[in-house]
Scaffold this motif. Sequence first.
Motif, PDB file in Angstrom:
ATOM      1  N   VAL A  36      -7.653  63.364 124.363  1.00 22.78           N
ATOM      2  CA  VAL A  36      -8.342  64.042 123.463  1.00 22.78           C
ATOM      3  C   VAL A  36      -8.763  65.580 124.030  1.00 22.78           C
ATOM      4  O   VAL A  36      -9.461  65.469 125.051  1.00 22.78           O
ATOM      5  N   VAL A  37      -8.421  66.730 123.588  1.00 18.32           N
ATOM      6  CA  VAL A  37      -8.843  68.076 123.936  1.00 18.32           C
ATOM      7  C   VAL A  37      -9.361  68.594 122.665  1.00 18.32           C
ATOM      8  O   VAL A  37      -9.249  68.502 121.568  1.00 18.32           O
ATOM      9  N   VAL A  38     -10.606  69.114 122.965  1.00 19.33           N
ATOM     10  CA  VAL A  38     -11.543  69.615 122.086  1.00 19.33           C
ATOM     11  C   VAL A  38     -11.891  71.164 121.981  1.00 19.33           C
ATOM     12  O   VAL A  38     -12.055  71.637 123.213  1.00 19.33           O
ATOM     13  N   VAL A  39     -11.558  71.942 121.201  1.00 20.81           N
ATOM     14  CA  VAL A  39     -11.963  73.474 121.033  1.00 20.81           C
ATOM     15  C   VAL A  39     -13.076  73.701 120.173  1.00 20.81           C
ATOM     16  O   VAL A  39     -13.167  73.203 118.919  1.00 20.81           O
ATOM     17  N   VAL A  40     -14.288  74.229 120.724  1.00 21.29           N
ATOM     18  CA  VAL A  40     -15.415  74.545 119.808  1.00 21.29           C
ATOM     19  C   VAL A  40     -15.815  75.879 119.795  1.00 21.29           C
ATOM     20  O   VAL A  40     -15.441  76.805 120.652  1.00 21.29           O
ATOM     21  N   SER A  41     -16.257  76.154 118.366  1.00 24.03           N
ATOM     22  CA  SER A  41     -16.721  77.696 118.021  1.00 24.03           C
ATOM     23  C   SER A  41     -18.182  77.871 118.587  1.00 24.03           C
ATOM     24  O   SER A  41     -18.965  76.643 118.832  1.00 24.03           O
ATOM     25  N   THR A  47     -22.804  83.696 116.917  1.00 26.40           N
ATOM     26  CA  THR A  47     -21.973  85.023 117.224  1.00 26.40           C
ATOM     27  C   THR A  47     -22.514  86.151 116.644  1.00 26.40           C
ATOM     28  O   THR A  47     -22.697  87.331 117.103  1.00 26.40           O
ATOM     29  N   ASP A  48     -22.981  86.042 115.283  1.00 22.05           N
ATOM     30  CA  ASP A  48     -23.442  87.145 114.401  1.00 22.05           C
ATOM     31  C   ASP A  48     -24.816  87.617 115.092  1.00 22.05           C
ATOM     32  O   ASP A  48     -25.098  88.651 115.218  1.00 22.05           O
ATOM     33  N   GLU A  49     -25.510  86.581 115.616  1.00 31.80           N
ATOM     34  CA  GLU A  49     -27.175  86.647 116.010  1.00 31.80           C
ATOM     35  C   GLU A  49     -26.860  87.653 117.315  1.00 31.80           C
ATOM     36  O   GLU A  49     -27.540  88.482 117.630  1.00 31.80           O
ATOM     37  N   ASP A 110     -10.080  92.079 120.644  1.00 34.53           N
ATOM     38  CA  ASP A 110      -9.064  91.412 119.778  1.00 34.53           C
ATOM     39  C   ASP A 110      -7.894  91.084 120.767  1.00 34.53           C
ATOM     40  O   ASP A 110      -6.743  91.672 120.648  1.00 34.53           O
ATOM     41  N   ALA A 111      -7.912  90.556 122.023  1.00 28.92           N
ATOM     42  CA  ALA A 111      -6.887  90.183 122.837  1.00 28.92           C
ATOM     43  C   ALA A 111      -6.014  89.212 122.318  1.00 28.92           C
ATOM     44  O   ALA A 111      -6.254  88.580 121.397  1.00 28.92           O
ATOM     45  N   ARG A 112      -4.821  89.192 122.652  1.00 28.50           N
ATOM     46  CA  ARG A 112      -3.725  88.278 122.194  1.00 28.50           C
ATOM     47  C   ARG A 112      -3.444  87.192 123.494  1.00 28.50           C
ATOM     48  O   ARG A 112      -3.513  87.707 124.791  1.00 28.50           O
ATOM     49  N   ILE A 113      -3.028  86.069 123.308  1.00 30.15           N
ATOM     50  CA  ILE A 113      -2.764  85.027 124.241  1.00 30.15           C
ATOM     51  C   ILE A 113      -1.357  85.356 124.815  1.00 30.15           C
ATOM     52  O   ILE A 113      -0.309  85.610 124.197  1.00 30.15           O
ATOM     53  N   ILE A 114      -1.388  85.463 126.195  1.00 29.05           N
ATOM     54  CA  ILE A 114      -0.123  85.859 126.839  1.00 29.05           C
ATOM     55  C   ILE A 114       0.428  84.238 127.260  1.00 29.05           C
ATOM     56  O   ILE A 114       1.756  84.157 127.363  1.00 29.05           O
ATOM     57  N   ASP A 115      -0.110  83.650 127.980  1.00 31.67           N
ATOM     58  CA  ASP A 115       0.107  82.424 128.564  1.00 31.67           C
ATOM     59  C   ASP A 115      -0.977  81.291 128.501  1.00 31.67           C
ATOM     60  O   ASP A 115      -2.242  81.786 128.552  1.00 31.67           O
ATOM     61  N   ILE A 116      -0.892  80.360 128.630  1.00 29.10           N
ATOM     62  CA  ILE A 116      -1.777  79.149 129.207  1.00 29.10           C
ATOM     63  C   ILE A 116      -1.244  78.199 130.185  1.00 29.10           C
ATOM     64  O   ILE A 116      -0.163  77.770 130.217  1.00 29.10           O
ATOM     65  N   THR A 117      -1.946  78.136 131.317  1.00 26.02           N
ATOM     66  CA  THR A 117      -1.674  77.513 132.397  1.00 26.02           C
ATOM     67  C   THR A 117      -2.839  76.271 132.487  1.00 26.02           C
ATOM     68  O   THR A 117      -3.695  76.497 133.111  1.00 26.02           O
ATOM     69  N   PRO A 118      -2.324  75.244 131.812  1.00 26.13           N
ATOM     70  CA  PRO A 118      -3.293  74.013 131.503  1.00 26.13           C
ATOM     71  C   PRO A 118      -3.608  72.870 132.515  1.00 26.13           C
ATOM     72  O   PRO A 118      -3.898  71.872 132.425  1.00 26.13           O
ATOM     73  N   ARG A 151     -12.714  87.500 115.783  1.00 24.45           N
ATOM     74  CA  ARG A 151     -13.468  86.503 115.024  1.00 24.45           C
ATOM     75  C   ARG A 151     -12.576  85.757 114.585  1.00 24.45           C
ATOM     76  O   ARG A 151     -11.425  85.707 113.629  1.00 24.45           O
ATOM     77  N   GLY A 152     -13.008  84.221 114.517  1.00 24.24           N
ATOM     78  CA  GLY A 152     -12.090  83.263 113.749  1.00 24.24           C
ATOM     79  C   GLY A 152     -11.108  82.635 114.842  1.00 24.24           C
ATOM     80  O   GLY A 152     -10.504  81.681 114.425  1.00 24.24           O
ATOM     81  N   ALA A 153     -11.024  83.196 116.067  1.00 24.01           N
ATOM     82  CA  ALA A 153      -9.837  82.976 116.768  1.00 24.01           C
ATOM     83  C   ALA A 153      -9.612  81.531 117.724  1.00 24.01           C
ATOM     84  O   ALA A 153      -9.019  81.366 118.455  1.00 24.01           O
ATOM     85  N   SER A 154     -11.017  80.656 117.509  1.00 27.41           N
ATOM     86  CA  SER A 154     -10.849  79.572 118.090  1.00 27.41           C
ATOM     87  C   SER A 154      -9.982  78.798 117.491  1.00 27.41           C
ATOM     88  O   SER A 154      -9.360  77.990 118.230  1.00 27.41           O
ATOM     89  N   ASP A 155      -9.451  78.851 116.400  1.00 26.20           N
ATOM     90  CA  ASP A 155      -8.154  78.347 115.670  1.00 26.20           C
ATOM     91  C   ASP A 155      -6.961  78.733 116.597  1.00 26.20           C
ATOM     92  O   ASP A 155      -6.437  77.684 116.776  1.00 26.20           O
ATOM     93  N   THR A 156      -6.888  79.661 117.012  1.00 22.96           N
ATOM     94  CA  THR A 156      -5.729  80.262 117.724  1.00 22.96           C
ATOM     95  C   THR A 156      -5.736  79.432 119.139  1.00 22.96           C
ATOM     96  O   THR A 156      -4.773  79.009 119.594  1.00 22.96           O
ATOM     97  N   THR A 157      -7.020  79.549 119.763  1.00 24.02           N
ATOM     98  CA  THR A 157      -7.151  78.870 121.023  1.00 24.02           C
ATOM     99  C   THR A 157      -6.602  77.399 120.838  1.00 24.02           C
ATOM    100  O   THR A 157      -5.880  76.898 121.846  1.00 24.02           O
TER     101      THR A 157
END
Length: 421
Positions: A36-41, A47-49, A110-118, A151-157
């Motif tokens: 299991v790998v978990v990504v959290v917001s 974030t607004d605060e 607003d960066a874009r993911i180029i690569d992931i080295t996990p 904003r909202g890009a934890s989904d993308t992660t």
Amino acid sequence: MGRIVQKFGGSSVADAASIKRVARRILNAKLAGHDVVVVVSAMGDTTDELMDLALQVSPQPKPRELDMLLTTGERQSAALLAMALSDLGADARSYTGSQAGVITTGTHGDARIIDITPGRIEAALELGNIVIVAGFQGVSQTTKDITTLGRGASDTTAVALAAALGADCCEIYSDVDGIFTADPRIVPGARHIPEISYEETLEMAANGAKILHLRCVEYARRENVPVHVRSSFSDKPRTWVKDLSEGNPMEQALITGVAHDRGEAKITVVGVPDRPGEAAAIFDTIARADINIDMIVQNISRVASGRTDISFTLPMNDGRKAINALKAQQDRIKFDELLYDDQIGKVSVIGVGMRSHPGVTAKFFSALAEADINIDMISTSEIRISVVVDASAVDTAVRAAHTAFGLDAEGEAGVYAGTGR
């Protein structure tokens, strides 16, 4: 049994009790035999605060420092969730985006993911750990600075990690029971969608549906990652987003859903000389300001004056920047004036079924006419029809279209925390 990536939105980890509840769900997946790998917001409205705090300190904070600040919200959630899992007897390790190997472009905010080295994630999984990654962030390949993905890009992660790790699926948890035919807050009788194609989900996300981040769906389609959209407040299996191209087109619903977007504005460039190159000059100016355009309408030329008007829609947050950019080029383009309207909304009907069924446009426009709603602008794609209407008419337009295409269901859709994230 396999490898899964789970992502939990801000409403799912809004407070200590919520974090403990999420930890138990994650542990259940681990006990079922999954890696299991978990990504959290960030928690709730953190974030607004943080953004409000930054603006109190500096009216125009530098983007680099803003990214340094905003990424602390997700790191806080990740560490707290690891603590909660440890108290349940699980081995858990939390990582920042950069520690997890999320490599991005250098554009702050607003960066874009180029690569992931996990590599670190793989090593932790081999040791039997549950891995928790702070979403929404990475590290620039060129500057090595911390970056955010929008904003909202934890989904993308989450989807990017699922692809890099060869996960069986990516589970996106929010406070809504999957994807529905419309926003349940506007249409309580919105119908649950068990399966939806990447193509339709892309159109819904691009036209205002908030359940998934647009780049997340693009990434999932490109890497063919099945996405399971679920609620962290229930155990129901809900909406699968995946490749449905092998299905029978005749079995596809005429309309899959109705989306809306209140985040756009309209600019009208009045009195543009009606000659070759002027429209190009306008939109080259907008492009140089790094602003995306949605709809465009050019009026019929006024023969007496040899001039025309061009209207286009764009993200409301970019409105002031676009106005300033165009004003700076007024002497060159020689238009008369600019009109700005942010009291608009976009309503879209979406479905692959409209490819093979005539009459969708007529039914949509008739439903709006019967609801006494005036259409300002129109845009279409192969599987979408969008209209711009007055902001005050958006909810009525969504309900009218939803009913016209027979999407209403009995009972009310489940919305637990009220945010949709």
